[in-house]
Each structure stands twice: as structure tokens, then as C-alpha cells.
Motif scaffolding. Structure first.
Motif, PDB file in Angstrom:
ATOM      1  N   PHE A 256       1.056  -0.804  -0.137  1.00  0.00           N
ATOM      2  CA  PHE A 256       0.077   0.206  -0.106  1.00  0.00           C
ATOM      3  C   PHE A 256       1.102   1.016  -0.130  1.00  0.00           C
ATOM      4  O   PHE A 256       0.752   1.724  -0.701  1.00  0.00           O
ATOM      5  CB  PHE A 256      -1.074  -0.095   1.215  1.00  0.00           C
ATOM      6  CG  PHE A 256      -2.074   0.895   1.308  1.00  0.00           C
ATOM      7  CD1 PHE A 256      -2.986   0.394   0.391  1.00  0.00           C
ATOM      8  CD2 PHE A 256      -2.173   2.573   1.757  1.00  0.00           C
ATOM      9  CE1 PHE A 256      -4.265   1.482   0.987  1.00  0.00           C
ATOM     10  CE2 PHE A 256      -2.897   3.238   1.682  1.00  0.00           C
ATOM     11  CZ  PHE A 256      -3.791   2.768   1.665  1.00  0.00           C
ATOM     12  N   ARG A 257       1.575   1.769   0.716  1.00  0.00           N
ATOM     13  CA  ARG A 257       2.798   2.209   1.075  1.00  0.00           C
ATOM     14  C   ARG A 257       3.337   2.552  -0.377  1.00  0.00           C
ATOM     15  O   ARG A 257       4.497   3.804  -0.880  1.00  0.00           O
ATOM     16  CB  ARG A 257       3.643   2.236   1.690  1.00  0.00           C
ATOM     17  CG  ARG A 257       4.708   3.553   1.967  1.00  0.00           C
ATOM     18  CD  ARG A 257       5.257   3.497   3.724  1.00  0.00           C
ATOM     19  NE  ARG A 257       6.205   4.886   4.372  1.00  0.00           N
ATOM     20  CZ  ARG A 257       5.670   5.789   3.949  1.00  0.00           C
ATOM     21  NH1 ARG A 257       4.628   5.911   4.373  1.00  0.00           N
ATOM     22  NH2 ARG A 257       6.502   6.596   4.064  1.00  0.00           N
ATOM     23  N   ARG A 361     -10.655  -4.752   7.153  1.00  0.00           N
ATOM     24  CA  ARG A 361     -11.338  -5.748   6.070  1.00  0.00           C
ATOM     25  C   ARG A 361     -10.585  -6.603   5.479  1.00  0.00           C
ATOM     26  O   ARG A 361      -9.773  -5.854   5.030  1.00  0.00           O
ATOM     27  CB  ARG A 361     -12.699  -4.813   5.587  1.00  0.00           C
ATOM     28  CG  ARG A 361     -12.452  -3.770   5.195  1.00  0.00           C
ATOM     29  CD  ARG A 361     -13.310  -2.500   3.781  1.00  0.00           C
ATOM     30  NE  ARG A 361     -13.432  -3.312   2.708  1.00  0.00           N
ATOM     31  CZ  ARG A 361     -14.281  -3.007   1.973  1.00  0.00           C
ATOM     32  NH1 ARG A 361     -15.328  -2.324   1.813  1.00  0.00           N
ATOM     33  NH2 ARG A 361     -14.040  -3.808   1.043  1.00  0.00           N
ATOM     34  N   ALA A 362     -11.617  -6.986   4.585  1.00  0.00           N
ATOM     35  CA  ALA A 362     -10.844  -7.431   3.007  1.00  0.00           C
ATOM     36  C   ALA A 362     -10.922  -6.075   2.242  1.00  0.00           C
ATOM     37  O   ALA A 362     -11.622  -5.574   2.059  1.00  0.00           O
ATOM     38  CB  ALA A 362     -11.051  -8.859   2.275  1.00  0.00           C
ATOM     39  N   ILE A 363      -9.976  -6.159   1.441  1.00  0.00           N
ATOM     40  CA  ILE A 363      -9.846  -5.331   0.499  1.00  0.00           C
ATOM     41  C   ILE A 363     -11.651  -5.331  -0.414  1.00  0.00           C
ATOM     42  O   ILE A 363     -12.602  -4.301  -0.658  1.00  0.00           O
ATOM     43  CB  ILE A 363      -9.017  -5.159  -0.840  1.00  0.00           C
ATOM     44  CG1 ILE A 363      -8.896  -3.907  -1.460  1.00  0.00           C
ATOM     45  CG2 ILE A 363      -9.034  -6.077  -2.001  1.00  0.00           C
ATOM     46  CD1 ILE A 363      -8.374  -2.465  -0.777  1.00  0.00           C
ATOM     47  N   ALA A 364     -12.106  -6.393  -0.970  1.00  0.00           N
ATOM     48  CA  ALA A 364     -13.180  -6.198  -1.369  1.00  0.00           C
ATOM     49  C   ALA A 364     -14.285  -7.751  -0.580  1.00  0.00           C
ATOM     50  O   ALA A 364     -13.278  -9.297  -0.639  1.00  0.00           O
ATOM     51  CB  ALA A 364     -13.312  -6.772  -3.018  1.00  0.00           C
ATOM     52  N   GLU A 365     -14.858  -7.944  -0.606  1.00  0.00           N
ATOM     53  CA  GLU A 365     -15.577  -9.462  -0.198  1.00  0.00           C
ATOM     54  C   GLU A 365     -16.610 -10.231  -0.913  1.00  0.00           C
ATOM     55  O   GLU A 365     -16.817  -9.794  -1.949  1.00  0.00           O
ATOM     56  CB  GLU A 365     -16.904  -8.881   0.956  1.00  0.00           C
ATOM     57  CG  GLU A 365     -16.387  -7.956   1.700  1.00  0.00           C
ATOM     58  CD  GLU A 365     -15.917  -8.634   2.824  1.00  0.00           C
ATOM     59  OE1 GLU A 365     -15.061  -9.845   3.198  1.00  0.00           O
ATOM     60  OE2 GLU A 365     -15.230  -7.911   4.397  1.00  0.00           O
ATOM     61  N   HIS A 366     -16.138 -11.673  -0.860  1.00  0.00           N
ATOM     62  CA  HIS A 366     -16.409 -12.080  -1.791  1.00  0.00           C
ATOM     63  C   HIS A 366     -16.594 -12.258  -2.586  1.00  0.00           C
ATOM     64  O   HIS A 366     -17.284 -12.493  -3.633  1.00  0.00           O
ATOM     65  CB  HIS A 366     -18.267 -12.032  -1.646  1.00  0.00           C
ATOM     66  CG  HIS A 366     -18.695 -12.748  -0.238  1.00  0.00           C
ATOM     67  ND1 HIS A 366     -18.463 -13.315   1.051  1.00  0.00           N
ATOM     68  CD2 HIS A 366     -19.730 -11.448   0.932  1.00  0.00           C
ATOM     69  CE1 HIS A 366     -19.170 -12.700   1.925  1.00  0.00           C
ATOM     70  NE2 HIS A 366     -19.041 -11.656   2.110  1.00  0.00           N
ATOM     71  N   GLU A 371     -12.110 -12.293 -10.723  1.00  0.00           N
ATOM     72  CA  GLU A 371     -13.744 -11.443 -10.710  1.00  0.00           C
ATOM     73  C   GLU A 371     -13.487  -9.871 -10.102  1.00  0.00           C
ATOM     74  O   GLU A 371     -14.751  -9.426  -9.851  1.00  0.00           O
ATOM     75  CB  GLU A 371     -14.394 -12.717 -10.071  1.00  0.00           C
ATOM     76  CG  GLU A 371     -14.705 -13.436 -10.583  1.00  0.00           C
ATOM     77  CD  GLU A 371     -15.289 -12.947 -12.194  1.00  0.00           C
ATOM     78  OE1 GLU A 371     -16.409 -12.665 -12.003  1.00  0.00           O
ATOM     79  OE2 GLU A 371     -14.959 -14.271 -12.412  1.00  0.00           O
ATOM     80  N   TYR A 372     -12.510  -9.535  -9.788  1.00  0.00           N
ATOM     81  CA  TYR A 372     -12.195  -8.328  -8.408  1.00  0.00           C
ATOM     82  C   TYR A 372     -12.719  -7.040  -9.638  1.00  0.00           C
ATOM     83  O   TYR A 372     -12.476  -6.961 -11.030  1.00  0.00           O
ATOM     84  CB  TYR A 372     -11.240  -7.968  -8.073  1.00  0.00           C
ATOM     85  CG  TYR A 372     -10.817  -6.757  -7.454  1.00  0.00           C
ATOM     86  CD1 TYR A 372     -11.858  -6.346  -6.733  1.00  0.00           C
ATOM     87  CD2 TYR A 372     -10.091  -5.811  -7.880  1.00  0.00           C
ATOM     88  CE1 TYR A 372     -11.409  -4.541  -5.900  1.00  0.00           C
ATOM     89  CE2 TYR A 372      -9.671  -4.636  -7.128  1.00  0.00           C
ATOM     90  CZ  TYR A 372     -10.337  -4.079  -5.476  1.00  0.00           C
ATOM     91  OH  TYR A 372     -10.207  -3.357  -5.044  1.00  0.00           O
ATOM     92  N   ILE A 404      -7.130  -1.418 -10.151  1.00  0.00           N
ATOM     93  CA  ILE A 404      -7.214  -2.619 -10.017  1.00  0.00           C
ATOM     94  C   ILE A 404      -6.311  -3.965  -9.369  1.00  0.00           C
ATOM     95  O   ILE A 404      -7.053  -4.566  -8.904  1.00  0.00           O
ATOM     96  CB  ILE A 404      -8.655  -2.604 -11.556  1.00  0.00           C
ATOM     97  CG1 ILE A 404      -9.111  -2.233 -11.324  1.00  0.00           C
ATOM     98  CG2 ILE A 404      -8.450  -4.144 -11.008  1.00  0.00           C
ATOM     99  CD1 ILE A 404     -10.469  -2.553 -10.329  1.00  0.00           C
ATOM    100  N   GLY A 405      -5.072  -3.472 -10.240  1.00  0.00           N
ATOM    101  CA  GLY A 405      -4.388  -4.664  -9.857  1.00  0.00           C
ATOM    102  C   GLY A 405      -3.816  -4.425  -8.786  1.00  0.00           C
ATOM    103  O   GLY A 405      -3.643  -5.894  -7.693  1.00  0.00           O
ATOM    104  N   LEU A 406      -3.376  -3.800  -8.155  1.00  0.00           N
ATOM    105  CA  LEU A 406      -3.439  -3.140  -6.417  1.00  0.00           C
ATOM    106  C   LEU A 406      -4.573  -4.214  -5.627  1.00  0.00           C
ATOM    107  O   LEU A 406      -3.986  -5.127  -4.662  1.00  0.00           O
ATOM    108  CB  LEU A 406      -3.165  -1.764  -6.586  1.00  0.00           C
ATOM    109  CG  LEU A 406      -2.167  -1.816  -5.075  1.00  0.00           C
ATOM    110  CD1 LEU A 406      -0.898  -1.909  -4.799  1.00  0.00           C
ATOM    111  CD2 LEU A 406      -2.781  -0.164  -4.197  1.00  0.00           C
ATOM    112  N   GLY A 407      -5.947  -3.860  -6.077  1.00  0.00           N
ATOM    113  CA  GLY A 407      -6.363  -4.475  -5.260  1.00  0.00           C
ATOM    114  C   GLY A 407      -6.493  -6.175  -5.585  1.00  0.00           C
ATOM    115  O   GLY A 407      -6.988  -6.529  -4.609  1.00  0.00           O
ATOM    116  N   GLY A 408      -6.514  -6.679  -6.854  1.00  0.00           N
ATOM    117  CA  GLY A 408      -6.285  -7.378  -6.934  1.00  0.00           C
ATOM    118  C   GLY A 408      -5.109  -8.399  -5.963  1.00  0.00           C
ATOM    119  O   GLY A 408      -4.903  -9.835  -6.094  1.00  0.00           O
ATOM    120  N   VAL A 409      -3.701  -7.705  -5.906  1.00  0.00           N
ATOM    121  CA  VAL A 409      -2.366  -8.679  -5.670  1.00  0.00           C
ATOM    122  C   VAL A 409      -3.389  -8.197  -3.396  1.00  0.00           C
ATOM    123  O   VAL A 409      -2.893  -9.872  -2.927  1.00  0.00           O
ATOM    124  CB  VAL A 409      -1.650  -7.143  -5.176  1.00  0.00           C
ATOM    125  CG1 VAL A 409      -0.225  -7.319  -4.143  1.00  0.00           C
ATOM    126  CG2 VAL A 409      -0.895  -7.517  -6.495  1.00  0.00           C
TER     127      VAL A 409
END
Length: 451
Positions: A256-257, A361-366, A371-372, A404-409
Motif C-alpha cells: 500500500f505504501r 476488512r478485506a479489500i473486497a468481500e466474496h 472477478e475483482y 485494480i491490479g493493486l486490489g487484486g494483489v
């Protein structure tokens, strides 16, 4: 050597075949529209993926980038193209020796204590070799494949053809600026001297940061198509998928940093947050930070754009529609209707969602990494189709892709953080004038062109 020549000839033949195949798909789409036949997107998408699947060049990276921008290409196309792989088999020892001689001269080997002619890794533009400097340091030597400028231009020709196909389908997004942006970044990736300066910029940014390590460039062993740097030992991120949560969270905080701090303080991002561009270093048996690798895809921004990103965040946080719209206009969106503003805001709330939520929390749930963002993209896709088209500003393209790529990581890691607090700590005390001054000083010192 004959085998390598055959491989280059085969690659050239594949490019010719791809051009013909993409052209035939475009012709079919045009014919369907001319005769009022409904276009079968799923079939065309599968045909397009088949046409492109034989290539191992930069276009694969582009195809996956486009899949993250709602309605930049049809959703069916995006789904097929994300399945394509960008990895290429490395070239052999004869290639390495020949390229090293071209770049450093016939006595090139005497400038290293050791040089492994077998590649340690390969990518779309070149491959990396391990070496040892005369003073004993471990080195990574990045060699560009021959004639990659022609390969990039061929890829851009195919991309124009893909956009031309899309333009015949009542598109919701005008892709002219997207094409310009992708072309600029791909051409920049061919310039290893620029990549060296970008690496030096990040070394300056993180000089005193214990969480992020940046390789040191060796200028006397580098050229426009050869980049030599210190080797940073570390483990792959995916090696930690089953590690304790504290370890995975430590990696996520460093990631993140590594992404948000350069953006908020210097107006620059690492535009390709691919899993292979990071490794993890440990201390006392636990992850202590990340090695930030590969500076070929770096995107610099005007300070006003950074201000717009923060304005949009704070506008969403406060429910201040006027500030949200002002942020879009700062980014370069123009002539937006209320419906298009609503559509863009759905996407913005998805991108910013974890940063707006003051809890762990997670970056995205479920959802899975693959599929992010897909469900949200489909919703926005429908709004843009109904109320568009909208012209996507150039600066939006890699910002969106990288987010999007960072969220996927983070999803791969299964990290759980209070992303709201991490982000607000990063932007605390933001000042446009200070950013402008800081950016100018750092870019000048690193010989990186100002945006």
C-alpha cells in the motif's frame, strides 16, 4: 543461432497472421452492420482471443489493462482477453552473448566477475540474467529483445484494429485518448535509460524507508537497451498465501505504501502492479518489507490531477456531489450529464470503497482476484452505453489499471486492513504547492521529465 533466427521468423509470421485474423473479424463486424445482422459478441470475442493468443508481446499486457476499464472494449472481449498470458520463453545463451556484445562491446565479459548466460526470468520485452560485479555485488542484467520497437508498433496497429471493431458497436467510451496513452507508455518501456531514471527516482523517494527496497542502477553497465542493477533477494508474494494473517498484512501495508506514498507525495505511480514485480524480504523469519522491481511502466501526473484524486475521495466521503464533479473535471472529463456522473461515481465508489470504510476488512468481500471489479464494471458499462459516449482522459487509464491490479494483489494475499486509516495517514497534510515543489526537485535530481 539457427534456432533463434527461426524463433524470430516464427514471431514475425505470427504477427502477420494476427493482423490478417483481426482484419477478418473487423470485416465480419462491418458486414453484419451493413446487412442488419446482430453481432455475436461472444463469438467475435473468442475469435479475437484466438487471433491474439499466439503472440507473446506487449499487446497481452495491453489486453489485460483494457479489461479493467468499463466499456473500453466489449465485456465479452475483456473476459476472453484476461485469459491470455504475457509470459514468453527466454532466448538462449547465444542470444545473450550476442546482445551483450552489441551493447557493451567485444570485451563485455571482462566487465563482470561472473555472468550467467541462461536467463533467470523473461517477460514480453526482454529477459533478466544474473551476474556478479567486479567488486562482488550480485547483479540483475535486463536485456531487451531485438527489434522490439517494431513489435510494439505492430501491437499498436492491432490495438487500433480492436478499437475500430468496437467503434462499429455503438460504443459507450471514446477510445482515442486511451490509445494515445497506451502508445506512449509502451514506447517508454523500450527506453531503458528512462527506466533507469525512474528507478533512481523511486530510490530517492524510499531512501530512508525500511519497508521498501529499490535496486541500485549501475550506469556504466547500462545502455538504452541494457539495464544493469543490483539483485534484490526475496520470495514471491504468492509464497505467503497460506502464511499467518499478521505476515500477509505486513506485506499488504508495505505494498500500500509503495503505491500510494509516491502518488500522494510526488505524483507518480508504479503503473503495472503485477505479482511478478514484487518480492518479499524477511527479518527474523517474518516478512519485513518488499523489493519493488521493474520500473518500465511508470506514470507521472500533474499535481492538479493528484489534487483531483484526493478531492474525489473527500467528496465521496462527505457526500459532496459538487466536489465530486469538480474532481472529474480536474481529471479531464468534460460535458458530463447527470446520468454519466452517476455512472462514473458507481465506479469511483468501487475503487475508493475500502478507503471510505473505517474498519478492518478485506479489500473486497466474496470475490476472487480474477472477478475483482467485474460486477461493478458491468453496471457502469450499461449506464455508459445508455447515456454515453464518454471520453476517457489519458491520465485515468493507468491510474485505474493500477488501482485494480493493486486490489487484486491484496485479494491474493487475503489481507485484512483498515484501508481508510492507511489512506488517510498517507494524504494527511496534503498541500498542492508542497507537492509541486517536491515533485520538481525529485524529478530534476533523477533526470525524469516533469509531467
Amino acid at each position: 543461432m539457427a534456432n533463434e533466427e527461426n524463433r524470430f521468423s516464427a514471431r514475425a509470421a505470427r504477427y502477420m497472421k494476427v493482423g490478417a485474423n483481426v482484419g477478418s473479424i473487423a470485416a465480419r463486424v462491418a458486414g453484419e452492420r451493413l446487412f442488419g445482422v446482430e453481432h455475436d459478441r461472444s463469438r467475435a470475442a473468442a475469435d479475437l482471443a484466438a487471433a491474439l493468443g499466439g503472440l507473446k508481446g506487449p499487446l497481452m499486457k495491453v489486453a489485460q489493462l483494457l479489461s479493467t476499464i468499463p466499456e473500453a472494449i466489449p465485456a465479452e472481449y475483456a473476459r476472453e482477453l484476461t485469459q491470455l498470458q504475457s509470459a514468453a520463453p527466454p532466448m538462449g545463451p547465444a542470444f545473450a552473448k550476442r546482445r551483450m556484445q552489441v551493447e557493451l562491446g567485444p570485451d563485455w565479459a571482462s566487465r563482470f566477475a561472473a555472468f550467467d548466460v541462461e536467463a533467470a526470468a523473461s517477460a514480453s520485452l526482454g529477459q533478466v540474467h544474473r551476474a556478479t560485479s567486479l567488486d562482488g555485488r550480485a547483479l540483475a542484467v535486463k536485456l531487451q529483445y531485438p527489434d522490439m520497437a517494431s513489435a510494439v508498433e505492430a501491437d499498436l496497429t492491432q490495438l487500433r484494429a480492436i478499437f475500430a471493431i468496437h467503434a462499429r458497436m455503438s460504443p459507450a467510451v471514446e477510445t482515442g485518448e486511451i490509445l494515445k496513452e497506451i502508445a506512449a507508455r509502451l514506447r517508454e518501456e523500450l527506453d531503458y535509460e528512462l527506466e533507469a531514471h525512474h528507478t533512481q527516482l523511486y530510490a530517492l523517494i524510499f531512501a530512508d524507508d525500511p519497508l521498501i527496497r529499490v535496486p541500485e542502477i549501475i550506469p556504466e553497465l547500462s545502455t538504452k537497451r541494457l539495464l544493469t542493477m543490483t539483485w534484490l533477494d526475496g520470495a514471491k508474494l504468492l509464497d505467503y498465501k497460506d502464511a499467518p494473517l499478521d505476515d500477509r498484512n505486513a506485506i499488504a501495508r508495505a505494498m500500500f505504501r509503495a503505491w500510494w506514498f509516491p502518488f500522494s507525495h510526488y505524483g507518480v505511480i508504479h503503473g503495472d502492479p503485477h505479482l511478478g514485480n514484487y518480492t518479499v524480504f524477511e527479518q527474523a523469519g517474518h516478512p519485513a518489507g518488499i523489493n519493488l522491481l521493474d520500473y518500465g511502466c511508470i506514470r507521472s501526473f500533474r499535481p492538479q490531477f493528484v489534487q483531483g484524486v484526493i478531492d474525489l475521495y473527500q467528496g465521496l466521503l462527505a457526500g459532496d456531489r459538487e466536489r465530486v464533479v469538480h474532481a472529474y473535471e480536474t481529471w479531464g472529463f468534460a460535458g458530463l450529464s447527470n446520468e454519466l456522473i452517476d455512472g462514473l461515481t458507481i465506479w469511483a465508489r468501487f475503487i475508493y470503497g475500502p478507503l471510505l470504510d473505517d474498519r478492518e476488512r478485506a479489500i473486497a468481500e466474496h470475490t476472487s482476484p480474477g472477478e475483482y471489479g467485474r460486477k461493478e464494471a458491468m453496471t457502469v458499462h450499461q449506464i455508459l452505453r445508455d447515456k454515453g459516449p464518454v471520453k476517457i482522459p489519458r491520465e485515468f487509464v493507468f491510474m485505474d489499471r493500477a488501482a485494480i491490479g493493486l486490489g487484486g494483489v491484496f485479494l491474493h494475499l487475503g489481507a485484512r486492513q483498515n484501508w481508510y486509516r492507511l489512506f488517510n495517514e498517507t494524504i494527511d497534510g496534503f498541500d498542492l504547492d508542497e507537492l509541486t515543489s517536491r515533485q520538481r526537485a525529485a524529478f530534476t535530481a533523477s533526470h525524469v521529465p516533469l509531467p
